[in-house]
Design a protein around this motif. Structure first.
Motif, PDB file in Angstrom:
ATOM      1  N   ALA A  23       3.265 -12.571  -5.789  1.00  0.00           N
ATOM      2  CA  ALA A  23       3.865 -13.658  -6.559  1.00  0.00           C
ATOM      3  C   ALA A  23       4.623 -14.617  -5.634  1.00  0.00           C
ATOM      4  N   ARG A  24       5.614 -14.136  -4.934  1.00  0.00           N
ATOM      5  CA  ARG A  24       6.364 -14.955  -3.979  1.00  0.00           C
ATOM      6  C   ARG A  24       6.671 -14.113  -2.754  1.00  0.00           C
ATOM      7  N   GLY A  25       6.474 -14.675  -1.613  1.00  0.00           N
ATOM      8  CA  GLY A  25       6.808 -13.952  -0.388  1.00  0.00           C
ATOM      9  C   GLY A  25       5.890 -12.784  -0.120  1.00  0.00           C
ATOM     10  N   ARG A  26       6.451 -11.741   0.434  1.00  0.00           N
ATOM     11  CA  ARG A  26       5.644 -10.563   0.757  1.00  0.00           C
ATOM     12  C   ARG A  26       5.937  -9.435  -0.212  1.00  0.00           C
ATOM     13  N   ARG A  27       5.104  -8.404  -0.145  1.00  0.00           N
ATOM     14  CA  ARG A  27       5.257  -7.265  -1.052  1.00  0.00           C
ATOM     15  C   ARG A  27       6.474  -6.433  -0.636  1.00  0.00           C
ATOM     16  N   ARG A  28       7.106  -5.829  -1.613  1.00  0.00           N
ATOM     17  CA  ARG A  28       8.273  -5.000  -1.335  1.00  0.00           C
ATOM     18  C   ARG A  28       8.168  -3.681  -2.094  1.00  0.00           C
ATOM     19  N   GLY A  29       8.840  -2.679  -1.580  1.00  0.00           N
ATOM     20  CA  GLY A  29       8.971  -1.410  -2.272  1.00  0.00           C
ATOM     21  C   GLY A  29       7.660  -0.669  -2.473  1.00  0.00           C
ATOM     22  N   LEU A  30       7.456  -0.238  -3.708  1.00  0.00           N
ATOM     23  CA  LEU A  30       6.291   0.564  -4.058  1.00  0.00           C
ATOM     24  C   LEU A  30       4.985  -0.200  -3.812  1.00  0.00           C
ATOM     25  N   ALA A  31       4.992  -1.499  -4.072  1.00  0.00           N
ATOM     26  CA  ALA A  31       3.779  -2.296  -3.865  1.00  0.00           C
ATOM     27  C   ALA A  31       3.358  -2.289  -2.397  1.00  0.00           C
ATOM     28  N   ALA A  32       4.304  -2.407  -1.497  1.00  0.00           N
ATOM     29  CA  ALA A  32       3.987  -2.396  -0.066  1.00  0.00           C
ATOM     30  C   ALA A  32       3.492  -1.022   0.374  1.00  0.00           C
ATOM     31  N   VAL A  33       4.118   0.021  -0.144  1.00  0.00           N
ATOM     32  CA  VAL A  33       3.720   1.384   0.234  1.00  0.00           C
ATOM     33  C   VAL A  33       2.310   1.694  -0.253  1.00  0.00           C
ATOM     34  N   THR A  34       2.030   1.389  -1.523  1.00  0.00           N
ATOM     35  CA  THR A  34       0.698   1.716  -2.047  1.00  0.00           C
ATOM     36  C   THR A  34      -0.381   0.862  -1.400  1.00  0.00           C
ATOM     37  N   ALA A  35      -0.080  -0.395  -1.085  1.00  0.00           N
ATOM     38  CA  ALA A  35      -1.067  -1.232  -0.387  1.00  0.00           C
ATOM     39  C   ALA A  35      -1.337  -0.687   1.008  1.00  0.00           C
ATOM     40  N   ALA A  36      -0.299  -0.210   1.691  1.00  0.00           N
ATOM     41  CA  ALA A  36      -0.481   0.371   3.029  1.00  0.00           C
ATOM     42  C   ALA A  36      -1.275   1.680   2.954  1.00  0.00           C
ATOM     43  N   VAL A  37      -0.977   2.513   1.963  1.00  0.00           N
ATOM     44  CA  VAL A  37      -1.716   3.780   1.793  1.00  0.00           C
ATOM     45  C   VAL A  37      -3.186   3.486   1.489  1.00  0.00           C
ATOM     46  N   PHE A  38      -3.446   2.494   0.636  1.00  0.00           N
ATOM     47  CA  PHE A  38      -4.823   2.135   0.326  1.00  0.00           C
ATOM     48  C   PHE A  38      -5.550   1.638   1.578  1.00  0.00           C
ATOM     49  N   GLY A  57      -2.605   0.705  -5.117  1.00  0.00           N
ATOM     50  CA  GLY A  57      -2.660   0.078  -3.797  1.00  0.00           C
ATOM     51  C   GLY A  57      -3.783  -0.932  -3.682  1.00  0.00           C
ATOM     52  N   ALA A  58      -4.954  -0.609  -4.254  1.00  0.00           N
ATOM     53  CA  ALA A  58      -6.075  -1.559  -4.232  1.00  0.00           C
ATOM     54  C   ALA A  58      -5.736  -2.802  -5.048  1.00  0.00           C
ATOM     55  N   TRP A  59      -5.095  -2.583  -6.186  1.00  0.00           N
ATOM     56  CA  TRP A  59      -4.702  -3.707  -7.023  1.00  0.00           C
ATOM     57  C   TRP A  59      -3.714  -4.602  -6.277  1.00  0.00           C
ATOM     58  N   GLN A  60      -2.761  -4.002  -5.584  1.00  0.00           N
ATOM     59  CA  GLN A  60      -1.783  -4.785  -4.838  1.00  0.00           C
ATOM     60  C   GLN A  60      -2.406  -5.463  -3.613  1.00  0.00           C
ATOM     61  N   ALA A  61      -3.344  -4.791  -2.982  1.00  0.00           N
ATOM     62  CA  ALA A  61      -3.943  -5.348  -1.765  1.00  0.00           C
ATOM     63  C   ALA A  61      -4.849  -6.535  -2.060  1.00  0.00           C
ATOM     64  N   PHE A  62      -5.520  -6.519  -3.211  1.00  0.00           N
ATOM     65  CA  PHE A  62      -6.487  -7.571  -3.488  1.00  0.00           C
ATOM     66  C   PHE A  62      -5.961  -8.687  -4.365  1.00  0.00           C
ATOM     67  N   ARG A  63      -4.749  -8.584  -4.832  1.00  0.00           N
ATOM     68  CA  ARG A  63      -4.187  -9.707  -5.574  1.00  0.00           C
ATOM     69  C   ARG A  63      -3.148 -10.369  -4.702  1.00  0.00           C
ATOM     70  N   SER A  64      -2.916 -11.631  -4.926  1.00  0.00           N
ATOM     71  CA  SER A  64      -1.952 -12.339  -4.094  1.00  0.00           C
ATOM     72  C   SER A  64      -0.544 -12.058  -4.622  1.00  0.00           C
TER      73      SER A  64
END
Length: 111
Positions: free
Chosen positions: A76-91, A67-74
């Motif tokens: 690729a295109r558009g917004r985060r989806r799936g597992l990336a969005a969930v882990t960023a929200a949990v973080f 989640g930290a990795w997903q939250a602090f990196r930009s």
């Protein structure tokens, strides 16, 4: 006329001060209750199964690291989806909770 204005300002100041004090007390109480709940969960989990507790802590650590990795990196295109969005929200939620505990549970004299 000046006395009424002064009394009104003093009254507003007192109401604001009491409101802030009550708000701080409520936040401190909530932070202490959350801290006690987290300690209770850790204690019960450890008493049930230490191995499962360590495995769960490792899994939560991996989830937070992703989640930290997903939250602090930009993204690729558009917004985060799936597992990336969930882990960023949990973080983000975990970070906000840790901040609340850091600011308010330190005043809780339960430790």
């Amino acid at each position: 006329m000046r006395l009424r204005s002064t009394a009104k300002h003093v009254g507003d100041f007192l109401i604001e001060s009491v409101g802030e004090t009550v708000g701080e007390a409520i936040l401190t109480l909530l932070a202490c209750a959350l801290l006690a709940f987290l300690v209770l969960i850790a204690y019960l989990s450890w008493s049930f199964s230490p191995r499962l507790t360590v495995a769960g802590a490792a899994l939560v650590s991996l989830l937070l690291a992703h989640g930290a990795w997903q939250a602090f990196r930009s993204p690729a295109r558009g917004r985060r989806r799936g597992l990336a969005a969930v882990t960023a929200a949990v973080f983000t939620l975990t970070t906000a909770t840790a901040g609340l505990l850091l600011l308010y549970a330190t005043d809780c004299h339960c430790l």
